[in-house]
Write an enzyme that holds these catalytic residues in place. Structure first.
Site, short mmCIF file in Angstrom:
data_model
loop_
_atom_site.label_atom_id
_atom_site.label_comp_id
_atom_site.label_asym_id
_atom_site.label_seq_id
_atom_site.Cartn_x
_atom_site.Cartn_y
_atom_site.Cartn_z
N LYS A 177 80.42 -6.11 -52.86
CA LYS A 177 80.20 -6.44 -54.27
C LYS A 177 79.71 -5.18 -54.93
O LYS A 177 78.86 -4.50 -54.34
CB LYS A 177 79.07 -7.47 -54.36
N ASN A 219 76.56 -4.03 -52.74
CA ASN A 219 76.05 -5.11 -51.91
C ASN A 219 77.15 -5.38 -50.88
O ASN A 219 78.13 -6.05 -51.15
CB ASN A 219 75.81 -6.34 -52.80
N HIS A 238 66.15 -20.58 -55.02
CA HIS A 238 67.44 -19.87 -54.99
C HIS A 238 68.42 -20.73 -54.18
O HIS A 238 68.26 -20.88 -52.97
CB HIS A 238 67.23 -18.49 -54.34
N HIS A 251 66.30 -13.03 -49.69
CA HIS A 251 66.67 -13.16 -51.12
C HIS A 251 65.57 -12.59 -52.02
O HIS A 251 65.36 -13.04 -53.15
CB HIS A 251 66.87 -14.65 -51.52
N ARG A 271 74.35 -23.68 -42.79
CA ARG A 271 73.14 -23.55 -41.94
C ARG A 271 72.26 -24.80 -42.07
O ARG A 271 72.09 -25.31 -43.16
CB ARG A 271 72.34 -22.31 -42.36
N GLY A 305 72.23 -20.89 -53.33
CA GLY A 305 73.59 -20.33 -53.35
C GLY A 305 74.24 -20.67 -52.02
O GLY A 305 74.03 -21.76 -51.48
N ASN A 306 75.02 -19.73 -51.48
CA ASN A 306 75.53 -19.96 -50.12
C ASN A 306 74.37 -20.04 -49.15
O ASN A 306 74.33 -20.87 -48.26
CB ASN A 306 76.49 -18.84 -49.71
N GLU A 345 70.74 -9.86 -58.92
CA GLU A 345 70.19 -9.00 -57.87
C GLU A 345 70.57 -7.55 -58.09
O GLU A 345 69.80 -6.64 -57.83
CB GLU A 345 70.67 -9.49 -56.50
N ARG A 393 71.89 -2.86 -51.28
CA ARG A 393 71.10 -4.01 -50.86
C ARG A 393 71.14 -4.07 -49.33
O ARG A 393 72.20 -4.00 -48.72
CB ARG A 393 71.71 -5.28 -51.42
N LEU A 430 79.59 -26.96 -52.78
CA LEU A 430 78.92 -28.10 -53.42
C LEU A 430 79.78 -28.78 -54.47
O LEU A 430 79.66 -29.98 -54.70
CB LEU A 430 77.60 -27.64 -54.04
N ARG A 431 80.67 -28.01 -55.10
CA ARG A 431 81.53 -28.62 -56.13
C ARG A 431 82.40 -29.72 -55.51
O ARG A 431 82.55 -30.81 -56.08
CB ARG A 431 82.43 -27.56 -56.79
N GLY A 489 74.16 -19.71 -57.49
CA GLY A 489 75.37 -20.51 -57.78
C GLY A 489 75.10 -22.00 -57.99
O GLY A 489 75.54 -22.58 -58.99
N ASN A 506 74.20 -23.90 -61.71
CA ASN A 506 75.35 -24.69 -62.18
C ASN A 506 75.31 -26.18 -61.88
O ASN A 506 76.03 -26.94 -62.52
CB ASN A 506 76.63 -24.12 -61.57
P1 AMP Z 1 76.13 -17.88 -54.69
O1 AMP Z 1 75.86 -17.61 -53.23
O2 AMP Z 1 74.92 -17.72 -55.54
O3 AMP Z 1 77.33 -17.14 -55.22
O4 AMP Z 1 76.49 -19.44 -54.78
C1 AMP Z 1 77.67 -19.94 -54.22
C2 AMP Z 1 77.67 -21.46 -54.22
O5 AMP Z 1 77.38 -21.98 -55.53
C3 AMP Z 1 79.03 -22.03 -53.87
O6 AMP Z 1 79.15 -22.24 -52.50
C4 AMP Z 1 79.08 -23.34 -54.62
O7 AMP Z 1 78.73 -24.37 -53.72
C5 AMP Z 1 78.00 -23.26 -55.65
N1 AMP Z 1 78.52 -23.42 -57.01
C6 AMP Z 1 79.12 -22.48 -57.78
N2 AMP Z 1 79.47 -23.02 -58.97
C7 AMP Z 1 79.07 -24.32 -58.96
C8 AMP Z 1 79.15 -25.41 -59.88
N3 AMP Z 1 79.71 -25.27 -61.09
N4 AMP Z 1 78.63 -26.60 -59.51
C9 AMP Z 1 78.06 -26.76 -58.30
N5 AMP Z 1 77.95 -25.77 -57.39
C10 AMP Z 1 78.46 -24.58 -57.70
#
Ligand code: AMP
Length: 394
Positions: free
Chosen positions: A14, A7, A205, A179, A238, A207-208, A381, A90, A280-281, A327, A331
């Site tokens: 990745k 990827n 979904h 996605h 975005r 994530g980023n 994925e 991918r 988001l954390r 992500g 989580n």
């Molecule tokens: P991904 O693109 O699926 O790898 O998701 C990445 C995003 O997931 C990161 O920018 C974080 O904002 C979010 N993330 C990852 N771990 C956590 C967590 N424990 N709590 C809240 N958001 C998380």
């Protein structure tokens, strides 16, 4: 059969090496910050987790370094590159040309290049990964899985924009969706869990990049990202949906160039634009500490998701399950709670205790009385790409 999944992003690669059809993960890793000083390589195999910093100037150098690790006498997992029979790639944008996983040919590469205009952040890096892998693994079959493929089933009423038909017919301006491998993977898992082929599922979904899909009887019938991966939900950087007249206003009255607008909406908006943070954390911690901007951003983020849940439940005339993945979806109990509260009208009732539990597996977090299942399903994925690549070459 050993299948290497790649990827390849604009500055990252990745990778996962899998044995198929056993689906056994042999090793995995990530090369990040390609082209910058201090690129990092993370490599996991046989319970070992290795982290290295290198000067990696190109994808070619990055992938060569990965191959050195795969072949390493101590931590490696193969003795010759020929052991890898298939490389699965991918690719984000396949336009209207690809509804299925496909073997790479020069025509396929030309198309990926052509669609780079529609996915400038993704397709060039994806193509680079293919070219390098062809050089390094000349005997392997190279297979590509497009993020857009799963969405080829979206019907005209959902995929067309209300703009002159000629723009669709002559220039392919329509919803493509993204996605796809993730939405396909988690929706298949959800269908198996529900034990119901004819099902109405919304996959979320987060994530980023963030997107939602209405999955009716296993097929994508609507999706929140569109012509490019920009609209729909609020993402890390975005904006998601905005009134397009804002663009005219920025250009005509506030001295923005079109490039400025693109940078603004793609890289400086979303959660970053609202709070100054994109992860988001960090935003959750700030919100807990009373930061009003962060509290509002979380509420806005969840509110946008709620609105799509409502519209997709209407599009499918019912709902069996909603699925959180990626992500944030996997989580963040905070986002899941904000999304699910006050959706009783749709039969959605969260169990707050189950929502707080952590686990790496599929889990059900709805209250027993909930008509709609609320599922958290870790996406994979790479495994989906391996499965599709294996199917294609066998
Ligand atoms: P991904 O693109 O699926 O790898 O998701 C990445 C995003 O997931 C990161 O920018 C974080 O904002 C979010 N993330 C990852 N771990 C956590 C967590 N424990 N709590 C809240 N958001 C998380």
């Amino acid at each position: 059969m050993k299948i290497l999944i790649i990827n390849s992003g604009s500055s990252s690669i990745k990778f996962q090496l899998m044995d198929m059809p056993s689906e056994k993960l042999i090793c995995s890793g990530l090369v990040e910050r390609i082209g910058y000083k201090n690129a990092t390589i993370n490599y996991k195999a046989n319970g070992e987790n290795l982290e290295q910093t290198h000067n990696i100037e190109s994808h070619k150098q990055g992938l060569k370094r990965v191959v050195e690790l795969l072949l390493d006498p101590e931590i490696g997992v193969i003795t010759h590159t020929n052991e890898i029979e298939v490389v699965g790639h991918r690719v984000v944008h396949g336009g209207n040309s690809f509804s299925d996983t496909t073997l790479i040919t020069s025509e396929v590469k030309e198309k990926i290049q052509e669609y780079a205009a529609l996915a400038p952040l993704h397709n060039p890096g994806n193509l680079e990964g293919i070219l390098v892998a062809e050089e390094i693994f000349p005997l392997a079959k190279q297979v590509v899985v497009f993020d857009t493929a799963f969405h080829q089933t979206i019907p005209a009423k959902a995929k067309r924009y209300a703009i002159p038909t000629s723009l669709y017919e002559e220039h392919g301006i329509q919803v493509y969706g993204f996605h796809g491998t993730s939405h396909q993977y988690v929706s298949e898992k959800a269908i198996a869990y529900l034990g119901k082929e004819n099902s109405k599922i919304i996959t979320i979904h987060l994530g980023n990049g963030c997107s939602m899909t209405a999955v009716l009887d296993g097929k994508s019938i609507d999706h929140s990202l569109g012509f490019t991966p920009s609209n729909g939900l609020i993402m890390g950087t975005r904006s998601g949906d905005i009134d397009h007249a804002i663009i005219f206003h920025l250009v005509n009255n506030l001295d923005y160039t079109l490039d400025d607008v693109k940078t603004l909406l793609t890289n400086q908006s979303g959660m970053l634009g609202l709070t100054g943070h994109m992860d988001l954390r960090d935003i959750q911690v700030e919100a807990e500490n009373g930061n009003k901007d962060c509290q509002l951003a979380l509420t806005m983020n969840a509110y946008r998701i709620k609105k799509y849940i409502g519209s997709y439940a209407a599009a499918m005339n019912g709902l069996d399950a909603i699925v959180f993945t990626a992500g944030i979806g996997e989580n963040s109990s905070v986002i899941r709670q904000l999304v699910c509260e006050d959706l009783e009208v749709f039969g959605i009732h969260l169990d707050n205790t189950k929502n707080e539990k952590r686990s790496g597996d599929l889990r059900e977090i709805n209250a027993d009385a909930s008509k709609v299942k609320i599922l958290v399903i870790p996406t994979n994925e790479e495994l989906e790409i391996a499965k599709q690549a294996f199917e294609l070459v066998n």
